[in-house]
Design a protein around this motif. Sequence first.
Motif, PDB file in Angstrom:
ATOM      1  N   ARG A  46       0.827  -1.210   0.000  1.00 27.97           N
ATOM      2  CA  ARG A  46       0.000   0.000   0.000  1.00 27.97           C
ATOM      3  C   ARG A  46       0.863   1.263   0.000  1.00 27.97           C
ATOM      4  N   VAL A  47       1.952   1.245   0.763  1.00 26.69           N
ATOM      5  CA  VAL A  47       2.834   2.411   0.781  1.00 26.69           C
ATOM      6  C   VAL A  47       3.413   2.668  -0.605  1.00 26.69           C
ATOM      7  N   ALA A  48       3.782   1.593  -1.304  1.00 21.57           N
ATOM      8  CA  ALA A  48       4.374   1.736  -2.640  1.00 21.57           C
ATOM      9  C   ALA A  48       3.353   2.140  -3.692  1.00 21.57           C
ATOM     10  N   SER A  49       2.047   2.064  -3.376  1.00 16.41           N
ATOM     11  CA  SER A  49       1.019   2.307  -4.387  1.00 16.41           C
ATOM     12  C   SER A  49       1.043   3.734  -4.917  1.00 16.41           C
ATOM     13  N   VAL A  50       1.592   4.692  -4.146  1.00 17.67           N
ATOM     14  CA  VAL A  50       1.645   6.060  -4.637  1.00 17.67           C
ATOM     15  C   VAL A  50       2.487   6.155  -5.902  1.00 17.67           C
ATOM     16  N   ALA A  51       3.405   5.201  -6.108  1.00 19.53           N
ATOM     17  CA  ALA A  51       4.206   5.188  -7.335  1.00 19.53           C
ATOM     18  C   ALA A  51       3.316   5.056  -8.564  1.00 19.53           C
ATOM     19  N   ALA A 232      -6.740  19.241 -26.237  1.00 15.46           N
ATOM     20  CA  ALA A 232      -7.874  18.851 -25.393  1.00 15.46           C
ATOM     21  C   ALA A 232      -7.701  17.441 -24.848  1.00 15.46           C
ATOM     22  N   ASN A 233      -7.145  16.554 -25.668  1.00 17.50           N
ATOM     23  CA  ASN A 233      -6.873  15.194 -25.182  1.00 17.50           C
ATOM     24  C   ASN A 233      -5.876  15.211 -24.040  1.00 17.50           C
ATOM     25  N   LEU A 234      -4.806  16.002 -24.183  1.00 16.95           N
ATOM     26  CA  LEU A 234      -3.805  16.116 -23.120  1.00 16.95           C
ATOM     27  C   LEU A 234      -4.430  16.683 -21.849  1.00 16.95           C
ATOM     28  N   LYS A 235      -5.223  17.726 -21.993  1.00 19.37           N
ATOM     29  CA  LYS A 235      -5.874  18.352 -20.842  1.00 19.37           C
ATOM     30  C   LYS A 235      -6.790  17.354 -20.134  1.00 19.37           C
ATOM     31  N   SER A 236      -7.569  16.598 -20.904  1.00 25.75           N
ATOM     32  CA  SER A 236      -8.482  15.611 -20.317  1.00 25.75           C
ATOM     33  C   SER A 236      -7.723  14.520 -19.581  1.00 25.75           C
ATOM     34  N   ALA A 237      -6.623  14.076 -20.184  1.00 24.17           N
ATOM     35  CA  ALA A 237      -5.817  13.035 -19.544  1.00 24.17           C
ATOM     36  C   ALA A 237      -5.260  13.515 -18.209  1.00 24.17           C
ATOM     37  N   PHE A 238      -4.897  14.772 -18.123  1.00 22.07           N
ATOM     38  CA  PHE A 238      -4.388  15.306 -16.860  1.00 22.07           C
ATOM     39  C   PHE A 238      -5.484  15.449 -15.807  1.00 22.07           C
ATOM     40  N   TYR A 239      -6.726  15.685 -16.234  1.00 24.27           N
ATOM     41  CA  TYR A 239      -7.828  15.658 -15.276  1.00 24.27           C
ATOM     42  C   TYR A 239      -7.922  14.284 -14.611  1.00 24.27           C
ATOM     43  N   ILE A 240      -7.801  13.254 -15.423  1.00 25.47           N
ATOM     44  CA  ILE A 240      -7.836  11.890 -14.891  1.00 25.47           C
ATOM     45  C   ILE A 240      -6.666  11.663 -13.946  1.00 25.47           C
ATOM     46  N   ASP A 241      -5.509  12.219 -14.297  1.00 30.71           N
ATOM     47  CA  ASP A 241      -4.318  12.062 -13.462  1.00 30.71           C
ATOM     48  C   ASP A 241      -4.521  12.656 -12.074  1.00 30.71           C
ATOM     49  N   VAL A 242      -5.195  13.810 -11.988  1.00 33.29           N
ATOM     50  CA  VAL A 242      -5.438  14.448 -10.697  1.00 33.29           C
ATOM     51  C   VAL A 242      -6.236  13.521  -9.783  1.00 33.29           C
ATOM     52  N   VAL A 243      -7.266  12.897 -10.331  1.00 36.95           N
ATOM     53  CA  VAL A 243      -8.073  11.973  -9.532  1.00 36.95           C
ATOM     54  C   VAL A 243      -7.243  10.767  -9.104  1.00 36.95           C
ATOM     55  N   PHE A 244      -6.420  10.276 -10.005  1.00 34.93           N
ATOM     56  CA  PHE A 244      -5.642   9.068  -9.740  1.00 34.93           C
ATOM     57  C   PHE A 244      -4.580   9.313  -8.672  1.00 34.93           C
ATOM     58  N   ILE A 245      -3.883  10.443  -8.739  1.00 33.27           N
ATOM     59  CA  ILE A 245      -2.846  10.725  -7.746  1.00 33.27           C
ATOM     60  C   ILE A 245      -3.472  10.942  -6.380  1.00 33.27           C
ATOM     61  N   ALA A 246      -4.694  11.492  -6.332  1.00 33.34           N
ATOM     62  CA  ALA A 246      -5.372  11.683  -5.041  1.00 33.34           C
ATOM     63  C   ALA A 246      -5.693  10.335  -4.396  1.00 33.34           C
ATOM     64  N   ILE A 247      -6.188   9.398  -5.182  1.00 34.72           N
ATOM     65  CA  ILE A 247      -6.565   8.080  -4.643  1.00 34.72           C
ATOM     66  C   ILE A 247      -5.337   7.333  -4.133  1.00 34.72           C
ATOM     67  N   THR A 248      -4.284   7.284  -4.922  1.00 31.89           N
ATOM     68  CA  THR A 248      -3.098   6.509  -4.530  1.00 31.89           C
ATOM     69  C   THR A 248      -2.363   7.155  -3.356  1.00 31.89           C
ATOM     70  N   THR A 249      -2.399   8.480  -3.268  1.00 30.71           N
ATOM     71  CA  THR A 249      -1.753   9.143  -2.130  1.00 30.71           C
ATOM     72  C   THR A 249      -2.458   8.798  -0.831  1.00 30.71           C
ATOM     73  N   VAL A 250      -3.798   8.807  -0.845  1.00 28.22           N
ATOM     74  CA  VAL A 250      -4.557   8.445   0.355  1.00 28.22           C
ATOM     75  C   VAL A 250      -4.263   7.004   0.750  1.00 28.22           C
ATOM     76  N   LEU A 251      -4.216   6.091  -0.218  1.00 27.97           N
ATOM     77  CA  LEU A 251      -3.902   4.692   0.075  1.00 27.97           C
ATOM     78  C   LEU A 251      -2.522   4.560   0.715  1.00 27.97           C
ATOM     79  N   SER A 252      -1.556   5.319   0.213  1.00 29.05           N
ATOM     80  CA  SER A 252      -0.182   5.191   0.683  1.00 29.05           C
ATOM     81  C   SER A 252       0.001   5.754   2.080  1.00 29.05           C
ATOM     82  N   VAL A 253      -0.409   7.004   2.294  1.00 22.74           N
ATOM     83  CA  VAL A 253      -0.122   7.644   3.581  1.00 22.74           C
ATOM     84  C   VAL A 253      -0.973   7.072   4.706  1.00 22.74           C
ATOM     85  N   SER A 254      -2.130   6.489   4.381  1.00 24.39           N
ATOM     86  CA  SER A 254      -2.964   5.886   5.420  1.00 24.39           C
ATOM     87  C   SER A 254      -2.451   4.519   5.848  1.00 24.39           C
ATOM     88  N   ALA A 255      -1.561   3.917   5.047  1.00 23.51           N
ATOM     89  CA  ALA A 255      -1.044   2.590   5.379  1.00 23.51           C
ATOM     90  C   ALA A 255       0.127   2.648   6.341  1.00 23.51           C
TER      91      ALA A 255
END
Length: 513
Positions: A46-51, A232-255
Amino acid sequence: MSTSDQPRHHRPTRNRQHLPPLPRPPNPSRPTVVTTPKVPKRVLLRVASVACGIQFGWALQLSLLTPYVQELGIPHAWASVIWLCGPLSGLFVQPLVGHSSDRCKSKYGRRRPFIVAGAVAIAISVLVIGHAADIGWAFGDREEGRIKPRAIVAFVLGFWILDVANNMTQGPCRALLADLTENDNRRTRVANGYFSLFMAVGNILGYATGSYNGWYKVFPFTKTVACNVECANLKSAFYIDVVFIAITTVLSVSAAHEVPLGSLASDAHGQSSSGTDEAFLTEILGTFKYFPGSVWVILLVTALTWIGWFPFILFDTDWMGREIYGGEPNQGASYSAGVSMGALGLMLNSVFLGITSVLMEKLCRKWGAGFVWGISNIIMAVCFLAMIATSFVAYHIGYIGHEQPPAGIVIAAVLIFTILGIPLAITYSVPYALISIRIESLGLGQGLSLGVLNLAIVIPQVIVSVGSGPWDQLFGGGNSPALAVGAAAGFIGGIVAILAIPRTRIQKPIPLP
């Protein structure tokens, strides 16, 4: 009767059943784990999941940003200079963050505050990069000018923040894994293998996202007067990235449950520093004198390895768009098609990266980490030479500028990208495990040690960033000259690793009586 003549059972002995163990010498750089039981592997996972979240954004960066900066009007010869932001930030930020995290007294622990701060900075930076064209338009850029200077300024600013944030997040996470595994060689390699595995997963998802050209339909508001379909494709992909980094950070620091440094090591700090710390630069330079020859060999091989990798990282999808598909940025559909095919090749590359990460521990146990690293560098060099040969064949077939590339050429290029996932997995894991194991015995902080290792990564990147564009232009343009230098550096690094890094045995823990 003399003391030496007394029976052995009359000598004063230590009763293991009732007396506590002798205290270990204080070491303020590793206070959080010395008295705790082994951390379960699921926690390390879980700690490594932020990668995964970090690498998701990094994959988008690698696959889409070099083409994007050229669409903003930056010439190919100067595209590598834009990437200079990353190495320069890493040159100072990573050692500074490592030094600071070794001494952080936050109630939330030493490493986790930096991981969270880095994740927030990543989210901000990708939003700035994704909206660079819109920001440039708002400040006066117009379509009639091919070069968009205001958009370029916004992009460079966001890019700089992104690389600082990546260093701020990734370094403390690796240091946290080293803290949790203590000085157990096998568990250190397993933890770094987990980190590499999640990097592979993030790469797969990131490259898959980057290869899809229809995100602007999912997020139609991203297409604006200043931002075309590719933007627009690049911008949209980065929106997805913001959500993804938030989820993995919570998983990592809470472990990870870190004990604050001040609650365990206040006395040690009082003895060691007397209220004042050494200057940061002085401490970094002072660290070098404690390094044995084996650590210097690891740093040398790391530097040669990254001289090899960085030309590929800079120009992978650009190479596919220009030299395989024969396109140019902002001129027809061939270049965009090549970039998308390159992103697909990098996604397959990440699949092999993940498989190799799973097998990493067994490979190192059987042949030794240094030998595995050396062979992987030689494989990398052979693949770069194969890329040069493929470019040569594609040019002499004569289809470039007239028709789509033959299937055989495309398959060969994608296959090379795929195979490169094997040495990339070794690069992402083995050097960090080797340096963590050797630094442990020196009593230096893991954050500072990984910062020093990062110097062996970013200094070669600075050299390649400054020199690769002019070097390529010296030989008539294209990416082959830089790839040739990368192949030579990788091969030399492989030979040094095989000959100079000793094979380490797995140290099985000895049970206490």
